[in-house]
Write a protein that holds these residues in place. Structure first.
Motif, PDB file in Angstrom:
ATOM      1  N   ALA A   1      33.466  32.607  32.329  1.00 29.43           N
ATOM      2  CA  ALA A   1      32.510  33.563  32.895  1.00 29.43           C
ATOM      3  C   ALA A   1      32.108  33.145  34.303  1.00 29.43           C
ATOM      4  N   LEU A   2      31.881  31.842  34.501  1.00 34.46           N
ATOM      5  CA  LEU A   2      31.573  31.352  35.845  1.00 34.46           C
ATOM      6  C   LEU A   2      32.775  31.498  36.769  1.00 34.46           C
ATOM      7  N   ALA A   3      33.976  31.272  36.217  1.00 34.03           N
ATOM      8  CA  ALA A   3      35.192  31.442  37.026  1.00 34.03           C
ATOM      9  C   ALA A   3      35.351  32.884  37.463  1.00 34.03           C
ATOM     10  N   ALA A   4      34.839  33.814  36.671  1.00 30.01           N
ATOM     11  CA  ALA A   4      34.914  35.232  37.029  1.00 30.01           C
ATOM     12  C   ALA A   4      33.830  35.607  38.028  1.00 30.01           C
ATOM     13  N   THR A   5      32.617  35.105  37.819  1.00 27.39           N
ATOM     14  CA  THR A   5      31.493  35.572  38.627  1.00 27.39           C
ATOM     15  C   THR A   5      31.347  34.872  39.973  1.00 27.39           C
TER      16      THR A   5
ATOM     17  N   ALA B   1      38.370  40.985  38.956  1.00 25.45           N
ATOM     18  CA  ALA B   1      37.544  41.063  37.745  1.00 25.45           C
ATOM     19  C   ALA B   1      38.383  41.436  36.534  1.00 25.45           C
ATOM     20  N   ILE B   2      39.240  42.439  36.671  1.00 26.49           N
ATOM     21  CA  ILE B   2      40.089  42.855  35.552  1.00 26.49           C
ATOM     22  C   ILE B   2      41.081  41.753  35.207  1.00 26.49           C
TER      23      ILE B   2
ATOM     24  N   ILE C   1      40.857  38.519  35.552  1.00 27.55           N
ATOM     25  CA  ILE C   1      40.299  37.353  34.855  1.00 27.55           C
ATOM     26  C   ILE C   1      39.599  37.719  33.551  1.00 27.55           C
ATOM     27  N   MET C   2      38.955  38.886  33.495  1.00 20.92           N
ATOM     28  CA  MET C   2      38.212  39.257  32.280  1.00 20.92           C
ATOM     29  C   MET C   2      39.112  39.699  31.136  1.00 20.92           C
ATOM     30  N   TYR C   3      40.277  40.239  31.445  1.00 17.88           N
ATOM     31  CA  TYR C   3      41.122  40.804  30.403  1.00 17.88           C
ATOM     32  C   TYR C   3      42.258  39.883  29.981  1.00 17.88           C
ATOM     33  N   THR C   4      42.301  38.670  30.517  1.00 18.04           N
ATOM     34  CA  THR C   4      43.276  37.691  30.043  1.00 18.04           C
ATOM     35  C   THR C   4      42.726  37.007  28.797  1.00 18.04           C
ATOM     36  N   PRO C   5      43.598  36.417  27.975  1.00 19.55           N
ATOM     37  CA  PRO C   5      43.112  35.783  26.743  1.00 19.55           C
ATOM     38  C   PRO C   5      42.117  34.658  27.022  1.00 19.55           C
TER      39      PRO C   5
ATOM     40  N   SER D   1      26.900  44.812  39.804  1.00 21.03           N
ATOM     41  CA  SER D   1      26.766  43.954  38.617  1.00 21.03           C
ATOM     42  C   SER D   1      26.845  44.786  37.344  1.00 21.03           C
ATOM     43  N   CYS D   2      26.229  45.958  37.344  1.00 18.29           N
ATOM     44  CA  CYS D   2      26.286  46.853  36.179  1.00 18.29           C
ATOM     45  C   CYS D   2      27.710  47.349  35.938  1.00 18.29           C
ATOM     46  N   ILE D   3      28.403  47.718  37.001  1.00 18.42           N
ATOM     47  CA  ILE D   3      29.794  48.187  36.872  1.00 18.42           C
ATOM     48  C   ILE D   3      30.675  47.080  36.299  1.00 18.42           C
ATOM     49  N   LEU D   4      30.517  45.873  36.834  1.00 15.22           N
ATOM     50  CA  LEU D   4      31.335  44.748  36.370  1.00 15.22           C
ATOM     51  C   LEU D   4      30.956  44.331  34.949  1.00 15.22           C
ATOM     52  N   ALA D   5      29.686  44.499  34.579  1.00 13.61           N
ATOM     53  CA  ALA D   5      29.267  44.203  33.203  1.00 13.61           C
ATOM     54  C   ALA D   5      29.928  45.178  32.226  1.00 13.61           C
ATOM     55  N   LEU D   6      30.087  46.431  32.631  1.00 11.67           N
ATOM     56  CA  LEU D   6      30.804  47.405  31.787  1.00 11.67           C
ATOM     57  C   LEU D   6      32.254  46.978  31.588  1.00 11.67           C
TER      58      LEU D   6
END
Length: 198
Positions: free
Chosen positions: A115-119, A8-9, A11-15, A141-146
Motif C-alpha cells: 500500500a505504501l509502495a502504491a501511495t 495505480a492500476i 501496482i494495485m491489481y497485481t497479486p 484520493s477518492c478516485i484511487l480508493a475506488l
C-alpha cells in the motif's frame, strides 16, 4: 494524469495479500460477504492517499517502515493460518469460516507495505508533477480508493467464476492451502525486502 492511473492500476491489481484474499473469497462463494473487507481496503488507501498527499513522506519516517512492514508480515501470517484452517463444507455455503470484515481490510491494508509502495510515488512524485494540490488531493484520493476497492473485488469475481465450476470440497481445501502458502511467501518476501534488508 494517465500516468497516475497506469501506475495505480499496475501496482494495485497485481497479486498481493489483499488480492489473494479476494480470490479466495470468490472461490469460496463469499464475494458479497466480503464487501466490507473490500471497503476496508479502499478506506485504508483513501486515508493513505489523503495523509501522504498533504504531508508527504515526512509523515512516515524511513526508520519506521521496517516496523510497519514487520507488523504487516505478522498480520499476513495470521490471515494465512486462518485460511489454511478453513473447513470446506458444501452443505454450508462451501466454508464455515467467518467473513473477513471491514476492520480486517482496513488494518491489513494499512500495514501492507504494498500500500505504501502504491501511495508514496503517487503522492510525492505524480501529484506534484500533475499540479494536484488542495481539494484536488481529496478528489483524486477518492478516485484511487475506488480503484483500490476494485482490485480485490475483481479477484473475488474471478475466483467466483472458477469456484462455481468445482463440485468437490477436496479442491477447495487444496486451493485454500495454496492460498495460505502464497500468503506465507508474500510475508517472507516482505520480511526479506522491507524488514531484514533495512
Amino acid at each position: 494524469m494517465l500516468e497516475i492511473f497506469a501506475y495505480a492500476i499496475g501496482i494495485m491489481y497485481t497479486p498481493g495479500p489483499i488480492n489473494l484474499l479476494g480470490l479466495q473469497s470468490g472461490i469460496n462463494n463469499k464475494t458479497t460477504a466480503h464487501l466490507g473487507f473490500f471497503s476496508g481496503v479502499a478506506t485504508a488507501m483513501l486515508i493513505l492517499f489523503i495523509l501522504l498527499g498533504y504531508v508527504g513522506i515526512e509523515l512516515i519516517p524511513a526508520k519506521t517502515l521496517p516496523v510497519l512492514s514487520f507488523a504487516g508480515c505478522l498480520y499476513i501470517l495470521y490471515i494465512a493460518v486462518r485460511i489454511a484452517k478453513t473447513q470446506v463444507n458444501f452443505n454450508n455455503q462451501k466454508t464455515t469460516t467467518k467473513s473477513l470484515s471491514f476492520s480486517n481490510g482496513l488494518w491489513m491494508q494499512l500495514l501492507n507495505p504494498k500500500a505504501l509502495a502504491a501511495t508514496l510515488p503517487i503522492t510525492t512524485i505524480q501529484f506534484p508533477a500533475a499540479d494536484i494540490s488542495g481539494m484536488a488531493v481529496i478528489v483524486w484520493s477518492c478516485i484511487l480508493a475506488l480503484l483500490a476497492f476494485g482490485a480485490p473485488a475483481s479477484y473475488s469475481l474471478a475466483g467466483h467464476a472458477i469456484g462455481k465450476h468445482m463440485t468437490n470440497s477436496k479442491y477447495f481445501k487444496i486451493i485454500n492451502l495454496v492460498m495460505a502458502v502464497l500468503l506465507v511467501v508474500v510475508a517472507i518476501d516482505i520480511a526479506l525486502t522491507h524488514v531484514l534488508v533495512q
